[in-house]
Design a protein around this motif. Structure first.
Motif, short mmCIF file in Angstrom:
data_model
loop_
_atom_site.label_atom_id
_atom_site.label_comp_id
_atom_site.label_asym_id
_atom_site.label_seq_id
_atom_site.Cartn_x
_atom_site.Cartn_y
_atom_site.Cartn_z
N LEU A 175 -39.64 -27.51 33.21
CA LEU A 175 -38.56 -28.50 33.17
C LEU A 175 -38.46 -29.24 31.84
O LEU A 175 -37.65 -30.16 31.71
CB LEU A 175 -38.73 -29.50 34.31
CG LEU A 175 -38.47 -28.94 35.72
CD1 LEU A 175 -38.87 -29.95 36.79
CD2 LEU A 175 -37.02 -28.53 35.89
N ASN A 176 -39.27 -28.85 30.86
CA ASN A 176 -39.26 -29.58 29.60
C ASN A 176 -37.94 -29.43 28.84
O ASN A 176 -37.49 -30.37 28.17
CB ASN A 176 -40.43 -29.14 28.72
CG ASN A 176 -40.61 -30.04 27.52
OD1 ASN A 176 -40.61 -31.26 27.64
ND2 ASN A 176 -40.75 -29.44 26.35
N ASP A 177 -37.30 -28.28 28.92
CA ASP A 177 -36.00 -28.12 28.27
C ASP A 177 -34.98 -29.11 28.83
O ASP A 177 -34.17 -29.68 28.08
CB ASP A 177 -35.47 -26.68 28.45
CG ASP A 177 -36.14 -25.70 27.51
OD1 ASP A 177 -37.06 -26.11 26.77
OD2 ASP A 177 -35.74 -24.52 27.50
N LEU A 178 -35.01 -29.31 30.14
CA LEU A 178 -34.13 -30.28 30.77
C LEU A 178 -34.46 -31.69 30.27
O LEU A 178 -33.55 -32.47 29.94
CB LEU A 178 -34.28 -30.22 32.29
CG LEU A 178 -33.63 -31.35 33.09
CD1 LEU A 178 -32.12 -31.36 32.88
CD2 LEU A 178 -33.96 -31.22 34.57
N ASP A 179 -35.74 -32.02 30.22
CA ASP A 179 -36.15 -33.34 29.74
C ASP A 179 -35.62 -33.59 28.32
O ASP A 179 -35.08 -34.67 28.03
CB ASP A 179 -37.68 -33.46 29.71
CG ASP A 179 -38.29 -33.37 31.10
OD1 ASP A 179 -37.56 -33.52 32.09
OD2 ASP A 179 -39.51 -33.13 31.18
N ARG B 15 -27.41 -26.61 35.45
CA ARG B 15 -27.52 -25.45 34.57
C ARG B 15 -28.98 -25.15 34.20
O ARG B 15 -29.41 -23.99 34.22
CB ARG B 15 -26.70 -25.67 33.30
CG ARG B 15 -25.20 -25.70 33.51
CD ARG B 15 -24.44 -25.30 32.26
NE ARG B 15 -24.92 -25.94 31.07
CZ ARG B 15 -24.47 -27.08 30.56
NH1 ARG B 15 -23.51 -27.74 31.19
NH2 ARG B 15 -24.97 -27.58 29.44
N GLU B 16 -29.72 -26.19 33.86
CA GLU B 16 -31.11 -25.98 33.46
C GLU B 16 -31.95 -25.51 34.65
O GLU B 16 -32.87 -24.71 34.48
CB GLU B 16 -31.69 -27.28 32.88
CG GLU B 16 -31.07 -27.71 31.57
CD GLU B 16 -31.45 -26.81 30.41
OE1 GLU B 16 -32.40 -26.02 30.56
OE2 GLU B 16 -30.78 -26.88 29.36
N ALA B 17 -31.64 -26.01 35.84
CA ALA B 17 -32.37 -25.57 37.03
C ALA B 17 -32.08 -24.10 37.32
O ALA B 17 -33.00 -23.31 37.60
CB ALA B 17 -32.01 -26.44 38.23
N GLU B 18 -30.82 -23.72 37.24
CA GLU B 18 -30.45 -22.33 37.49
C GLU B 18 -31.05 -21.38 36.45
O GLU B 18 -31.34 -20.22 36.75
CB GLU B 18 -28.93 -22.19 37.52
CG GLU B 18 -28.29 -22.82 38.75
CD GLU B 18 -26.78 -22.72 38.76
OE1 GLU B 18 -26.22 -22.28 37.72
OE2 GLU B 18 -26.17 -23.06 39.79
N ALA B 19 -31.30 -21.89 35.25
CA ALA B 19 -31.89 -21.06 34.19
C ALA B 19 -33.31 -20.63 34.53
O ALA B 19 -33.80 -19.63 34.02
CB ALA B 19 -31.87 -21.81 32.86
N ARG C 153 -31.71 -36.74 24.77
CA ARG C 153 -30.74 -36.97 23.70
C ARG C 153 -29.68 -38.01 24.10
O ARG C 153 -28.96 -38.52 23.25
CB ARG C 153 -30.08 -35.65 23.29
CG ARG C 153 -31.04 -34.69 22.57
CD ARG C 153 -30.31 -33.55 21.91
NE ARG C 153 -29.89 -32.54 22.88
CZ ARG C 153 -30.65 -31.51 23.26
NH1 ARG C 153 -31.89 -31.38 22.78
NH2 ARG C 153 -30.20 -30.62 24.12
N GLY C 154 -29.61 -38.30 25.40
CA GLY C 154 -28.69 -39.33 25.85
C GLY C 154 -29.34 -40.69 25.99
O GLY C 154 -28.73 -41.64 26.47
N ARG C 155 -30.61 -40.80 25.56
CA ARG C 155 -31.32 -42.07 25.67
C ARG C 155 -30.58 -43.16 24.88
O ARG C 155 -30.08 -42.90 23.79
CB ARG C 155 -32.74 -41.93 25.13
CG ARG C 155 -33.55 -43.21 25.22
CD ARG C 155 -34.88 -43.10 24.53
NE ARG C 155 -35.83 -42.32 25.32
CZ ARG C 155 -37.12 -42.20 25.00
NH1 ARG C 155 -37.58 -42.79 23.92
NH2 ARG C 155 -37.93 -41.48 25.74
N GLY C 156 -30.55 -44.32 25.42
CA GLY C 156 -29.77 -45.39 24.82
C GLY C 156 -28.51 -45.64 25.61
O GLY C 156 -27.99 -46.75 25.63
N TYR C 157 -28.04 -44.58 26.29
CA TYR C 157 -26.87 -44.76 27.15
C TYR C 157 -27.21 -44.44 28.60
O TYR C 157 -26.73 -45.08 29.51
CB TYR C 157 -25.70 -43.90 26.67
CG TYR C 157 -24.39 -44.42 27.21
CD1 TYR C 157 -23.81 -45.56 26.67
CD2 TYR C 157 -23.78 -43.83 28.30
CE1 TYR C 157 -22.64 -46.08 27.18
CE2 TYR C 157 -22.61 -44.34 28.84
CZ TYR C 157 -22.03 -45.46 28.27
OH TYR C 157 -20.88 -45.99 28.78
#
Length: 435
Positions: A223-227, A269-273, A232-236
């Motif tokens: 799950l690191n790719d998802l993390d 998407r990341e889960a299905e990958a 990259r959205g941190r801050g929002y």
């Protein structure tokens, strides 16, 4: 002059530093460290401290210590050296879940647990260098309480649009070819990769066997790719994950709702990958400012409430009702099964259940739940003793609380301990203790 062998602690620190300073480096020459006595002994002792049930072969820690731990570890090292090591069959155990479903735990033999643990000790510092700060599960120096605090902090920052994610059969459905590809991004040691592949294929064509000390590390790698994508959205947005449990929080604005939808789509998407799908029945989006809104994470229920004392809004965090009911049922069943035991022995069985439960839920706003549990447990223990004495009632006049919590030894520490959000987290030092 012979150069002294590097210790396991030094090795892990060196690997971790190298992995951090060279994010694209692929490690080799790792397999030889698995064969070392110190690595295997550290893995064995960690497994022994967990004191898990024996595997399919029935081998126990007590028997291994009696017959000789040195010989046991030497045989494992020789099998690894000659590449004749093969995993033994797992013992299956079903754990009840909500809705009448069960979770199947695959319990490896102590021999296999030792090898899996040695693999984890060598691989962990490599991938720890890559893991996101949003990931808390099964990582050195991190805890479920920190994950809970991260979610509460997000709510306090007025991120009230919550995506509550549930992955369907996460451990059972991960495609091992996809997982191996992610391990190989950082490891090019063929013998280590073959051992990881052997571990994954030992239970079928997909999935990670639960019950192994290596499984949580592989889950985090998967799950690191998802993390990293959501980081990259941190801050929002605020994203918190503990193994396969995760939540995303955004502001309840037009843009915030768009971010929440985009985050959910990215998770899908990341889960299905990796071969996993979202559980449509349990995955949901909640607006916490709506009346009665709540969501659950790691056994806690989160609500956005106004304090009756100060009038200020705050993130209310308390044990889920289901978790309260579960511990009360365990206490009841334990006392029923302890009728032939002396009072102190029966009470100590109860203490073992209550102490662990209280220590886990000892954060947030657990006072009301603790009061209910304490009252129930005391009443059940009083009734247990009264029945043994052939008396009716609960013996309020006959046995004071000093007797219940002193002479009988009933656990009574139900204090809530509040975390200091501003306190810096202590960094793990990677120390491995041999005892």
């Amino acid at each position: 002059m012979t150069k002294p062998t590097i210790s396991l602690q030094e090795l892990r620190a060196k690997i971790g530093h190298w992995a951090k300073s060279a994010p694209t480096h692929r490690f080799w020459g790792l397999y030889v460290h698995l064969l070392k006595r110190e690595t295997l002994e550290a893995a064995y002792l960690e497994a022994r401290r967990e004191d898990g049930a024996p595997g399919e072969d029935g081998e126990t820690f007590e028997r291994i210590d009696e017959t000789g731990r040195e010989e046991f570890l030497a045989r494992i090292a020789e099998e690894l050296r000659t590449e004749t090591y093969r995993p033994r069959p797992y013992r299956r155990r079903e754990i009840p879940k909500e809705g009448g479903k069960v979770r199947v735990i695959s319990i490896p033999s102590i021999r296999d647990r030792t090898v899996h643990g040695a693999l984890r000790l060598v691989l962990e510092p490599i991938f720890e260098a890559d893991f996101s700060d949003s990931s808390f599960g099964a990582r050195p120096g991190r805890s479920a309480h920190e994950a809970i605090e991260a979610v509460s902090r997000g709510l306090r920052q007025r991120r009230h649009r919550v995506v509550d994610v549930d992955l369907k059969g996460f451990f059972d459905n991960i495609r091992y070819d996809r997982l191996l590809e992610r391990v190989a991004r950082r490891v090019q040691d063929d013998e280590v990769l073959a051992l990881v592949k052997q571990f994954l294929k030992s239970t079928g064509e997909k999935g990670i066997p639960q019950g192994s000390p290596l499984s949580p590390l592989l889950a985090n790698i998967a799950l690191n790719d998802l993390d990293q994508a959501l980081e990259r959205g941190r801050g929002y947005l605020a994203y918190t994950r503990y193994l396969d449990d995760m939540v995303v929080l955004t502001p309840n604005s037009q843009k915030g709702r768009e971010w929440a939808d985009r985050a959910l789509e990215r998770i899908r998407r990341e889960a299905e990958a990796i071969g996993v799908s979202l559980n449509a029945e349990k995955t949901r989006t909640v607006t916490m400012t709506e009346p009665g809104a709540n969501f659950a994470f790691l056994g806690f229920e989160f609500r956005w409430e106004r304090s009756p004392r100060t009038g200020k809004w705050y993130a209310h965090t308390s044990p889920r009702k289901k978790k309260v009911t579960e511990v009360l049922s365990k206490v009841r069943d334990t006392l029923r099964a302890s009728r032939a035991l002396p009072i102190r022995a029966a009470v100590e069985r109860v203490n073992g259940i209550v102490r662990g439960w209280v220590n886990y839920f000892r954060v947030g706003n657990s006072g009301q739940a603790f009061g209910k549990v304490k009252q129930y447990v005391e009443r059940k223990v009083r009734r247990f003793v009264a029945k043994r004495a052939g008396r009716r009632g609960l013996g309020w006049k006959r046995w004071s609380r000093g007797v219940v919590y002193g002479a009988w030894g009933l656990y009574g520490d139900y204090r809530v301990r509040y975390r200091n959000p501003s306190k810096a987290r202590v960094q793990p030092n990677g120390t491995i203790t041999l005892v």
